[in-house]
Design a protein around this motif. Structure first.
Motif, PDB file in Angstrom:
ATOM      1  N   ARG A   7       0.892  -1.279   0.018  1.00  0.00           N
ATOM      2  CA  ARG A   7       0.089  -0.166   0.087  1.00  0.00           C
ATOM      3  C   ARG A   7       1.211   1.226   0.008  1.00  0.00           C
ATOM      4  NH1 ARG A   7      -5.402  -0.461   1.113  1.00  0.00           N
ATOM      5  NH2 ARG A   7      -5.614   1.882   2.037  1.00  0.00           N
ATOM      6  N   ARG A   8       1.812   1.363   0.812  1.00  0.00           N
ATOM      7  CA  ARG A   8       2.653   2.199   0.841  1.00  0.00           C
ATOM      8  C   ARG A   8       3.358   2.598  -0.389  1.00  0.00           C
ATOM      9  NH1 ARG A   8       6.734   5.357   4.457  1.00  0.00           N
ATOM     10  NH2 ARG A   8       7.893   6.201   2.800  1.00  0.00           N
ATOM     11  N   GLY A  10       2.575   1.764  -3.278  1.00  0.00           N
ATOM     12  CA  GLY A  10       1.157   2.109  -4.322  1.00  0.00           C
ATOM     13  C   GLY A  10       1.107   3.574  -3.958  1.00  0.00           C
ATOM     14  N   LYS A  11       1.179   3.926  -3.053  1.00  0.00           N
ATOM     15  CA  LYS A  11       1.066   5.478  -2.696  1.00  0.00           C
ATOM     16  C   LYS A  11       2.012   6.244  -3.167  1.00  0.00           C
ATOM     17  CE  LYS A  11      -1.782   5.060   1.357  1.00  0.00           C
ATOM     18  NZ  LYS A  11      -3.150   5.362   1.147  1.00  0.00           N
ATOM     19  N   LEU A  13       4.053   5.431  -5.725  1.00  0.00           N
ATOM     20  CA  LEU A  13       4.084   5.273  -7.325  1.00  0.00           C
ATOM     21  C   LEU A  13       2.802   6.261  -7.638  1.00  0.00           C
ATOM     22  CD1 LEU A  13       5.588   3.737  -9.194  1.00  0.00           C
ATOM     23  CD2 LEU A  13       3.899   1.827  -9.196  1.00  0.00           C
ATOM     24  N   THR A  14       1.795   6.349  -7.073  1.00  0.00           N
ATOM     25  CA  THR A  14       0.628   7.247  -7.530  1.00  0.00           C
ATOM     26  C   THR A  14       1.063   8.667  -7.344  1.00  0.00           C
ATOM     27  OG1 THR A  14      -0.433   5.895  -5.710  1.00  0.00           O
ATOM     28  CG2 THR A  14      -1.883   7.171  -7.377  1.00  0.00           C
TER      29      THR A  14
ATOM     30  N   HIS B   4      -0.891  -2.952 -11.171  1.00  0.00           N
ATOM     31  CA  HIS B   4      -0.719  -2.336  -9.973  1.00  0.00           C
ATOM     32  C   HIS B   4      -1.032  -0.907  -9.705  1.00  0.00           C
ATOM     33  CE1 HIS B   4       1.633  -5.564  -8.444  1.00  0.00           C
ATOM     34  NE2 HIS B   4       2.403  -5.582  -9.578  1.00  0.00           N
ATOM     35  N   PHE B   5      -1.357  -0.145 -11.007  1.00  0.00           N
ATOM     36  CA  PHE B   5      -1.971   1.147 -10.605  1.00  0.00           C
ATOM     37  C   PHE B   5      -3.341   0.802 -10.399  1.00  0.00           C
ATOM     38  CE2 PHE B   5       1.711   2.041 -13.609  1.00  0.00           C
ATOM     39  CZ  PHE B   5       2.477   2.174 -12.740  1.00  0.00           C
ATOM     40  N   LEU B   7      -4.619  -0.962  -8.494  1.00  0.00           N
ATOM     41  CA  LEU B   7      -4.650  -0.901  -6.961  1.00  0.00           C
ATOM     42  C   LEU B   7      -5.248   0.235  -6.318  1.00  0.00           C
ATOM     43  CD1 LEU B   7      -2.154  -3.124  -5.034  1.00  0.00           C
ATOM     44  CD2 LEU B   7      -3.047  -1.184  -3.964  1.00  0.00           C
ATOM     45  N   VAL B   9      -5.506   2.649  -3.825  1.00  0.00           N
ATOM     46  CA  VAL B   9      -4.890   3.338  -2.554  1.00  0.00           C
ATOM     47  C   VAL B   9      -5.472   4.551  -2.506  1.00  0.00           C
ATOM     48  CG1 VAL B   9      -3.354   1.669  -2.096  1.00  0.00           C
ATOM     49  CG2 VAL B   9      -2.897   3.181  -3.897  1.00  0.00           C
ATOM     50  N   ASP B  11      -5.516   8.520  -1.690  1.00  0.00           N
ATOM     51  CA  ASP B  11      -4.083   9.153  -1.746  1.00  0.00           C
ATOM     52  C   ASP B  11      -4.465  10.649  -1.828  1.00  0.00           C
ATOM     53  OD1 ASP B  11      -0.969   8.780  -2.051  1.00  0.00           O
ATOM     54  OD2 ASP B  11      -1.693  10.481  -3.554  1.00  0.00           O
ATOM     55  N   SER B  13      -3.297  12.804  -3.760  1.00  0.00           N
ATOM     56  CA  SER B  13      -3.653  13.188  -5.135  1.00  0.00           C
ATOM     57  C   SER B  13      -4.887  12.750  -5.891  1.00  0.00           C
ATOM     58  CB  SER B  13      -2.327  12.393  -6.022  1.00  0.00           C
ATOM     59  OG  SER B  13      -2.438  11.137  -6.006  1.00  0.00           O
ATOM     60  N   ILE B  35       4.366   7.245   7.847  1.00  0.00           N
ATOM     61  CA  ILE B  35       5.339   6.053   7.889  1.00  0.00           C
ATOM     62  C   ILE B  35       4.292   4.988   6.847  1.00  0.00           C
ATOM     63  CG2 ILE B  35       5.947   3.865   9.041  1.00  0.00           C
ATOM     64  CD1 ILE B  35       6.413   5.577  11.589  1.00  0.00           C
ATOM     65  N   CYS B  36       3.144   5.002   7.281  1.00  0.00           N
ATOM     66  CA  CYS B  36       2.351   3.929   6.354  1.00  0.00           C
ATOM     67  C   CYS B  36       1.485   4.922   5.197  1.00  0.00           C
ATOM     68  CB  CYS B  36       1.326   3.269   7.171  1.00  0.00           C
ATOM     69  SG  CYS B  36       0.011   4.224   8.013  1.00  0.00           S
ATOM     70  N   GLU B  38      -1.384   6.018   5.540  1.00  0.00           N
ATOM     71  CA  GLU B  38      -2.809   5.865   5.697  1.00  0.00           C
ATOM     72  C   GLU B  38      -3.207   7.189   6.382  1.00  0.00           C
ATOM     73  OE1 GLU B  38      -4.479   3.477   4.316  1.00  0.00           O
ATOM     74  OE2 GLU B  38      -2.617   2.321   3.483  1.00  0.00           O
TER      75      GLU B  38
END
Lengths: 153, 405
Positions: A7-8, A10-11, A13-14, B4-5, B7, B9, B11, B13, B35-36, B38
């Motif tokens: 997930r991290r 993925g973020k 990369l986005t 993978h994109f 996916l 998540v 964000d 953005s 860190i994560c 989220e």
């Protein structure tokens, strides 16, 4: 639920896709969440003007708690920059990749650090123990215990 | 690549850039753990003021006891839950999809209104004035024309959103009597936390207890209190189970523990005792971490032990899955990658032959004896392996320091 590291990444990369990389840094490939490649150029006046290097990131499942394995890609026409902290096999001696890693750092942050490490170089040369190191160097640079005793280069 | 994109998540953005939606990206990113990435889960504050998810910063501190952001030395005991931020994040989590929808609609309208800019100006003006704010796309275009109007209109819309909540809180404040003087010790005052009426002299004790129980009245004798503690098993059991739930679990120094003790500790929490020692340690470590992180959530957001156990199982499954991918049918694996292996072996041999001369010279001059890292170091799994001596090369570069100046 996907794992935290996926997930991290993925973020990250986005964000790279949305906002682009800093000047001189370009994403080459990020096909999975295990290995990413970037190209690095030093902008402005420096010893590495007009040279382009490829940087490889390898992530384990504990990223970002554990640091990524970062090294320059060597072979296939690619070489590692001649720098007092970069070995000819591509391994980099930089504290933030080892015991100074912090989980708030990101792939781009590492790229920028290495870019500035190259930019501030005053003399192109290999580390003094290059020959000794590369003969026995482990595949993964994270297994090397580097001594960081020089912040100036 | 694209798989993978895809996916999903969430964000920062997701929101339109600064120019289109001022502050939204920043707001979203500042409510996220660095860190994560989220939205904060059980946010905790460090003495330096930086905030992280409780689990994230606890995991990071397992490696290095410092603030991940500013590197100030910090211990786990210094973590303090941040219930206000937790509330903010919960509210943002709820409103996020709605605001995202609004903001994307808004940008779409702007884009469509940009097309309308090409239309004759007079006509558009007329419509904008005539239809007023009911026609969104028109009002959007009028905003574009006169930027000075924008702040006003956004404020209006936000007032609309909070129409129901704001006046009531105002009224509360108005009703609150401003205390002319300090109340006497026996006077009843309203607890600012639970709104119960409590005697002024005991309000502090009441709040210290987390408003859970009525404060011990002076009518109840201390003697009976003691009796209750000393004699009854009934009362005691209830008391301890209640308070135990609120105390963090201590960390263990696993190196000093025998397998048996380790299993006992797991059984104590109703956790499985299967697997090798390494797994047992990891399981217990993770349990302590998630358990303590759970306590950093505010009382009504806490997960039950059952839920925590489920999460632990999921975490373990994910880890074992990842490991299994490396352990396949070895024969087939060997066949499939035969060429690759041969290539590697060749490369390694060639390397050794060419470097033997150099190595002899180097070793004589250095006096260092470093065993060559054989190629099998690649085959052994990295995780959970005790790194062997030959993998570790200590490098000294004092000369670099001199030259660097």
């Amino acid at each position: 639920m996907t794992s935290i590291s996926a997930r991290r990444l993925g973020k990250e990369l986005t964000e790279i896709k949305a906002e682009g990389c800093p000047v001189g840094i370009n994403l080459v490939k990020a096909d999975d969440f295990a290995t990413w490649w970037f190209t690095i150029e030093v902008m402005g006046e420096s010893l590495y003007q007009g040279e382009k290097y490829t940087l490889q990131f390898r992530f384990d499942s504990n990223y970002p708690i554990s640091s990524p394995a970062v090294q320059f890609v060597v072979g296939d026409g690619k070489v590692s920059p001649v720098h007092p902290h970069v070995y000819s096999n591509g391994h980099i001696c930089a504290s933030i990749l080892g015991n100074e890693w912090s989980p708030v750092l990101s792939v781009i942050a590492v790229c920028v650090t290495i870019q500035s490490m190259l930019a501030s170089c005053k003399k192109k040369e290999r580390p003094t123990d290059n020959d000794r190191y590369i003969r026995f160097a482990p595949d993964n640079p994270k297994k090397t215990r580097f001594h960081y005793d020089d912040d100036t280069v | 690549m694209s798989s993978h994109f895809a996916l999903d998540v969430p964000d920062p953005s997701d929101f339109p850039p600064l120019a289109d939606a001022p502050g939204l990206r920043t707001l979203d990113s500042s409510l996220r753990c660095t860190i994560c990435g989220e939205l904060f889960d059980a946010p905790v504050t460090l003495p330096c003021g930086h905030c992280f998810c409780s689990v994230c910063v606890r995991a990071a501190m397992g490696i290095k006891q410092e603030c991940p952001t500013c590197r100030k030395a910090t211990l786990e005991g210094h973590l303090r839950p941040n219930p206000v931020l937790e509330e903010v994040v919960a509210a943002w989590g709820l409103s996020r999809p709605y605001i995202l929808k609004l903001s994307t609609q808004d940008t779409e309208q702007r884009h469509s209104s940009l097309f309308e800019m090409n239309a004759p100006r007079a006509k558009k003006r007329k419509i904008a004035i005539g239809s007023g704010s009911t026609n969104h796309s028109r009002s959007g275009s009028s905003i574009l024309h006169s930027p000075s109007k924008r702040p006003k209109s956004t404020r209006q819309s936000s007032e609309d959103l909070y129409d129901t909540t704001i006046p009531t809180s105002d009224a509360d404040e108005d009703e609150m009597p401003s205390p002319p003087k300090d109340p006497g010790p026996e006077d009843l005052v309203t607890c600012p936390l639970c709104n119960k009426h409590v005697r002024y002299k005991s309000i502090n004790q009441h709040m210290d207890r987390g408003c859970k129980d009525t404060p011990p009245d002076s009518t109840r004798s201390t003697k009976s209190d003691w009796q209750k503690i000393m004699s009854g098993n009934k009362g005691k059991q209830k008391d301890t189970s209640d308070s135990e739930d609120n105390f963090p679990l201590p960390k263990a120094s696993y190196a000093t523990l025998k397998d048996k003790k380790l299993k006992e500790m797991l059984a104590e929490h109703g956790l499985p005792v299967s697997g090798d020692r390494n797994l047992l340690i990891q399981r217990h470590q993770r349990w302590v971490m998630t358990y303590n992180a759970n306590l950093d959530r505010s009382q009504n957001n806490r997960k039950s032990k059952q839920e925590l156990k489920k999460e632990l199982k999921k975490w373990e499954d994910e880890r074992s899955k990842r490991k299994k991918t490396t352990v396949e049918d070895t024969v087939a694996h060997e066949k499939r990658h035969k060429d690759e292996f041969a290539q590697l072996v060749d490369a390694a041999r060639g390397n050794r032959n060419s470097s033997t001369k150099q190595s002899l010279v180097a070793e004589q001059s250095n006096g260092d004896t470093v065993a060559p890292a054989s190629s099998d170091s690649r085959k052994t799994p990295i995780r959970g392996r005790v790194s062997r001596d030959e993998d570790i090369i200590v490098l000294d570069s004092e000369e670099e320091r001199e030259r660097g100046d």
